[in-house]
Design a protein around this motif. Structure first.
Motif, PDB file in Angstrom:
ATOM      1  N   PRO A   1       0.820  -1.360   0.100  1.00 37.32           N
ATOM      2  CA  PRO A   1      -0.012   0.123  -0.119  1.00 37.32           C
ATOM      3  C   PRO A   1       0.933   1.328  -0.026  1.00 37.32           C
ATOM      4  O   PRO A   1       1.703   1.372   0.729  1.00 37.32           O
ATOM      5  CB  PRO A   1      -0.808  -0.091   1.266  1.00 37.32           C
ATOM      6  CG  PRO A   1       0.167  -1.039   2.091  1.00 37.32           C
ATOM      7  CD  PRO A   1       0.937  -2.068   1.225  1.00 37.32           C
ATOM      8  N   LEU A   2       0.398   2.084  -1.033  1.00 46.15           N
ATOM      9  CA  LEU A   2       1.226   3.477  -1.080  1.00 46.15           C
ATOM     10  C   LEU A   2       0.744   4.399   0.292  1.00 46.15           C
ATOM     11  O   LEU A   2      -0.470   4.166   0.976  1.00 46.15           O
ATOM     12  CB  LEU A   2       1.018   4.212  -2.116  1.00 46.15           C
ATOM     13  CG  LEU A   2       1.344   3.689  -3.426  1.00 46.15           C
ATOM     14  CD1 LEU A   2       0.607   4.341  -4.646  1.00 46.15           C
ATOM     15  CD2 LEU A   2       2.879   3.265  -3.601  1.00 46.15           C
ATOM     16  N   PRO A   3       1.811   5.074   0.691  1.00 49.59           N
ATOM     17  CA  PRO A   3       1.465   5.992   1.947  1.00 49.59           C
ATOM     18  C   PRO A   3       0.660   7.219   1.540  1.00 49.59           C
ATOM     19  O   PRO A   3       0.153   7.717   2.307  1.00 49.59           O
ATOM     20  CB  PRO A   3       2.912   6.497   2.351  1.00 49.59           C
ATOM     21  CG  PRO A   3       3.852   6.366   1.174  1.00 49.59           C
ATOM     22  CD  PRO A   3       3.204   5.072   0.615  1.00 49.59           C
ATOM     23  N   VAL A   4       0.541   7.494   0.336  1.00 53.37           N
ATOM     24  CA  VAL A   4      -0.410   8.439  -0.145  1.00 53.37           C
ATOM     25  C   VAL A   4      -1.194   8.099  -1.596  1.00 53.37           C
ATOM     26  O   VAL A   4      -0.704   7.057  -2.074  1.00 53.37           O
ATOM     27  CB  VAL A   4       0.446   9.751  -0.463  1.00 53.37           C
ATOM     28  CG1 VAL A   4       0.935  10.400   0.846  1.00 53.37           C
ATOM     29  CG2 VAL A   4       1.495   9.610  -1.428  1.00 53.37           C
ATOM     30  N   VAL A   5      -2.348   8.789  -1.766  1.00 51.00           N
ATOM     31  CA  VAL A   5      -2.938   8.251  -2.828  1.00 51.00           C
ATOM     32  C   VAL A   5      -2.279   9.304  -4.031  1.00 51.00           C
ATOM     33  O   VAL A   5      -2.589  10.448  -3.986  1.00 51.00           O
ATOM     34  CB  VAL A   5      -4.412   8.721  -2.709  1.00 51.00           C
ATOM     35  CG1 VAL A   5      -5.394   8.428  -3.856  1.00 51.00           C
ATOM     36  CG2 VAL A   5      -4.868   7.901  -1.595  1.00 51.00           C
ATOM     37  N   VAL A   6      -1.923   8.594  -5.380  1.00 52.18           N
ATOM     38  CA  VAL A   6      -1.406   9.260  -6.261  1.00 52.18           C
ATOM     39  C   VAL A   6      -2.452   9.088  -7.339  1.00 52.18           C
ATOM     40  O   VAL A   6      -2.952   8.027  -7.771  1.00 52.18           O
ATOM     41  CB  VAL A   6       0.194   8.754  -6.895  1.00 52.18           C
ATOM     42  CG1 VAL A   6       0.506   9.383  -8.067  1.00 52.18           C
ATOM     43  CG2 VAL A   6       0.851   8.730  -5.524  1.00 52.18           C
TER      44      VAL A   6
END
Length: 421
Positions: free
Chosen positions: A301-306
């Motif tokens: 899971p990415l730490p932020v939404v891109v």
């Protein structure tokens, strides 16, 4: 009901006129992975070839090398000595030569004393009286170790030089064309000393050590000068007094600790060899472990939404910065094919010719236009790449539009009464 006329099909392109973008991408990736190993392999082969050529050119060289056919070699003397019934051995180390000399009835020939260590030269005096040591033009350091009081004499005044001694080896050989330094026998304290050729040949023997034969000019016995006067006879006579000859030729200086059987290993405890072997095996295992084949990438899971648009823009900037228009074109075409081919029923890897014909039938475009969009050479500038992306989007939109119309017509044909109220 809207009736759509089938598109006019142009003749398909000839075989070989198109290129598969997937195959091109695979070949490009394979080349990026393989060019460095191939370059390393080529460099290793080239380096090994150079080393082999240099080693081949430098092998069998040096003054009185027993296997050298060059003018300064000693192959002719070795062959003649063997033809007259005395076998010649060529030990690779001084330890082997000294071991053979300790057995007696051996002639130990040393054409050059410069590579020998002081310890080896001192060991010559410990050989038995039944051994003859022939030294050809020994240097002053070796002579100082063997005969501390020996002095050099003057060069012979005339040439050729007669033996002028009772030594059978010299008397049988006769005169020689001597051009080397002589020795003063009166300074040697030994039981028996014989001086021949005005000090050019000195035979020294006593009851406590081997017999030494000192020849001041080593060039007499080389391939180039062996045919002059009695040179060949003198060389054969000096080497044939015992049952065999040990010809010690060293092309590299030996260290002082290389004699005695242990060499440099004597400086380390016995367990060093086993420990070194274990360390080498451990290093190989660690290398194999680190070089294992990686498995399938694990999603995280990415730490932020891109946003997807930002990802596309970032990747496009990377392509533009690297000038990778070919790779960008292959990515655009691959994405278009991924959206088109599932509904054509041609499989995951369709034949390009069949794909062009099927797509032309369903999109309303000609086969030449589809071939240009999917299989032509990649653009060479940014404007061409942008135009290709726009046209590929239109192709996909046209295909999806025709596909939707075709499905709607099929549904209406299956239900002629229209939708139920």
């Amino acid at each position: 009901m809207t009736v759509v006329a089938p598109p006019t099909l142009a003749p398909p392109p000839p075989p070989g006129a198109y290129k598969d973008p997937k195959a091109s991408a695979v070949a490009s990736r394979a080349w990026r992975w393989l060019w460095l190993p191939l370059l390393i392999l080529v460099l290793v082969i080239a380096g090994a070839s150079v080393v082999f050529i240099v080693d081949l050119d430098s092998s069998d060289t040096g003054t009185l090398n027993p296997h050298s056919y060059r003018p300064d070699g000693g192959n002719a003397l070795r062959v003649l000595t063997e033809q007259y019934g005395t076998p010649v051995d060529t030990p690779s180390t001084s330890a082997d030569a000294l071991k053979a000399g300790l057995g007696g009835d051996v002639t130990l020939l040393i054409p050059d004393t410069a590579p020998l260590s002081v310890r080896t030269i001192q060991s010559l005096k410990a050989l038995p009286p039944s051994t003859r040591v022939v030294l050809l033009a020994p240097d002053r350091g070796a002579l100082h170790v063997l005969f501390p009081d020996l002095d050099f004499g003057d060069f012979p005044a005339t040439s050729p030089v007669a033996p002028n001694c009772d030594a059978p080896e010299a008397k049988a050989a006769g005169s020689i064309d001597f051009d080397g330094a002589g020795y003063l026998p009166k300074t040697i304290h030994a039981a028996h000393v014989t001086s021949c050729y005005q000090g050019g040949l000195l035979l020294v023997s006593d009851s406590t050590g081997p017999e030494f034969a000192l020849l001041g000019d080593a060039n007499l016995l080389t391939n180039e000068h062996l045919t002059g006067y009695g040179h060949a006879a003198l060389g054969i006579n000096l080497l044939s007094t015992h049952s065999r000859v040990e010809w010690l030729y060293l092309d590299q200086p030996e260290s002082a600790s290389s004699e005695g059987g242990d060499g440099s290993q004597a400086l380390f405890p016995p367990w060093v060899d086993a420990a070194s072997l274990y360390l080498i095996l451990a290093g190989v295992l660690v290398a194999l472990w680190q070089a294992r084949r990686l498995g399938v990438p694990v999603p995280e899971p990415l730490p932020v939404v891109v946003r997807s648009a930002e990802t596309v823009e970032g990747r496009a900037r990377l392509y533009r910065r690297a000038g990778a228009r070919k790779l960008a074109a292959e990515s655009l075409r691959g994405g278009a094919l991924a959206r088109i081919t599932p509904a054509l029923g041609l499989g995951a890897d369709p034949d390009p010719r069949a794909l062009i014909i099927a797509l032309a039938q369903r999109s309303g475009r000609t086969t030449q236009e589809i071939h240009r969009l999917l299989y032509s050479p990649p653009p060479t500038d940014d404007q061409g790449l942008l135009a290709l992306a726009t046209e590929l989007d239109r192709l996909v939109d046209d295909y999806l539009t025709q596909l939707t119309i075709g499905r709607a017509g099929a549904d209406q044909g299956n239900n002629p009464e229209g939708p139920q109220q």
